[in-house]
Write a protein that holds these residues in place. Structure first.
Motif, PDB file in Angstrom:
ATOM      1  N   ASP A  99      24.801  22.549 -24.254  1.00 31.33           N
ATOM      2  CA  ASP A  99      24.128  21.767 -24.916  1.00 31.33           C
ATOM      3  C   ASP A  99      25.267  20.543 -25.122  1.00 31.33           C
ATOM      4  N   GLN A 100      24.696  19.599 -24.844  1.00 35.62           N
ATOM      5  CA  GLN A 100      25.504  18.867 -24.540  1.00 35.62           C
ATOM      6  C   GLN A 100      26.252  17.931 -25.303  1.00 35.62           C
ATOM      7  N   ASP A 101      25.495  17.901 -26.349  1.00 36.45           N
ATOM      8  CA  ASP A 101      25.505  17.362 -27.963  1.00 36.45           C
ATOM      9  C   ASP A 101      26.636  18.194 -28.716  1.00 36.45           C
ATOM     10  N   GLN A 102      26.156  19.836 -28.413  1.00 31.90           N
ATOM     11  CA  GLN A 102      27.460  20.286 -28.890  1.00 31.90           C
ATOM     12  C   GLN A 102      29.238  20.004 -28.024  1.00 31.90           C
ATOM     13  N   LEU A 103      28.885  20.277 -26.758  1.00 40.41           N
ATOM     14  CA  LEU A 103      30.161  20.638 -25.680  1.00 40.41           C
ATOM     15  C   LEU A 103      30.914  19.129 -26.375  1.00 40.41           C
TER      16      LEU A 103
END
Length: 243
Positions: A189-193
């Motif tokens: 999950d790039q938003d979470q990262l």
């Protein structure tokens, strides 16, 4: 992609080090062991000054690494800075056509280069970490390299947004803190990262602000301190309105 020939970067580094000695800047580089001696990596740094790319690059020197920074194309158009930026093989970013610079950065990472980015995109006038872009973690995931969070503090006293530059100040402490790397992978999950990266950058900035070995003199405007530390820098909300 072959490693670039280094004709410009070494003399620029030497000139900067000479200037640092003349001004007796109190450089404190921490966490340099987190910069790998080989292979690609994304360095994601906080942004409080127009000079941050100079100080951010210092963290890679103990490992013999030269950081290729992503910088807006207007710098490359400057008649003095432009040839230097191209000679040091930094990466020009056209915000109206960013995909080309993104691909160039990923290619550099895959070729084993260290690429420096400022995920906040612009200088934080509040001297806190702004919302950040996803590009750092996306590039790292695509290239299969780690992200190394970093924070810089003190450089805003020399030259920052909305203040007259004062490049002849002497004895100014500059703290550069690299944090532990982490490895984004495709499918995460790039938003979470990205939120995680911002948290890491914020923690490093909090640390170097707490450890900073100088304070405003009595009666001096503490403009270079964030509001939550008693300074007169705008709050994040007011800074966002200015931006």
């Amino acid at each position: 992609m072959r490693s670039p020939v280094e004709l410009v970067y070494p003399p620029v580094i030497a000139a900067c080090k000479t200037l640092f000695r003349v001004l007796d800047l109190r450089l404190d580089v921490r966490g340099a062991e987190h910069i790998p001696a080989g292979g690609g990596a994304v360095v994601a740094c906080t942004h409080v000054s127009y000079l941050d790319f100079i100080f951010c690059g210092l963290a890679g020197l103990p490992a013999g690494r030269k950081t290729r920074f992503m910088a807006k194309k207007e710098i490359f158009a400057n008649r003095i800075a432009g040839p230097l930026m191209r000679g040091m093989h930094h990466i020009s970013v056209d915000r109206s056509a960013g995909q080309a610079s993104y691909r160039e950065a990923v290619a550099a990472l895959r070729a084993g280069e260290v690429v420096g980015v400022f995920p906040e995109a612009t200088i934080s006038q509040s001297f806190t970490v702004k919302a950040i872009k996803t590009g750092a973690v996306r590039m790292a995931a695509e290239a299969g390299v780690p992200v190394i969070p970093m924070a810089i503090w003190g450089s805003q006293r020399l030259w920052t947004k909305g203040r007259p530059r004062d490049l002849t100040q002497r004895h100014v402490p500059i703290v550069i803190q690299a944090g532990e790397p982490f490895q984004p992978v495709p499918g995460d999950d790039q938003d979470q990262l990205t939120r995680d990266l911002r948290t890491r950058m914020g923690a490093l900035l909090d640390q170097v602000q707490r450890d900073y070995p100088a304070a405003p003199k009595p009666g001096e405007d503490p403009w270079w301190l964030p509001a939550h530390l008693g300074g007169t820098a705008p709050t994040p909300e007011k800074a966002a309105a200015r931006d």
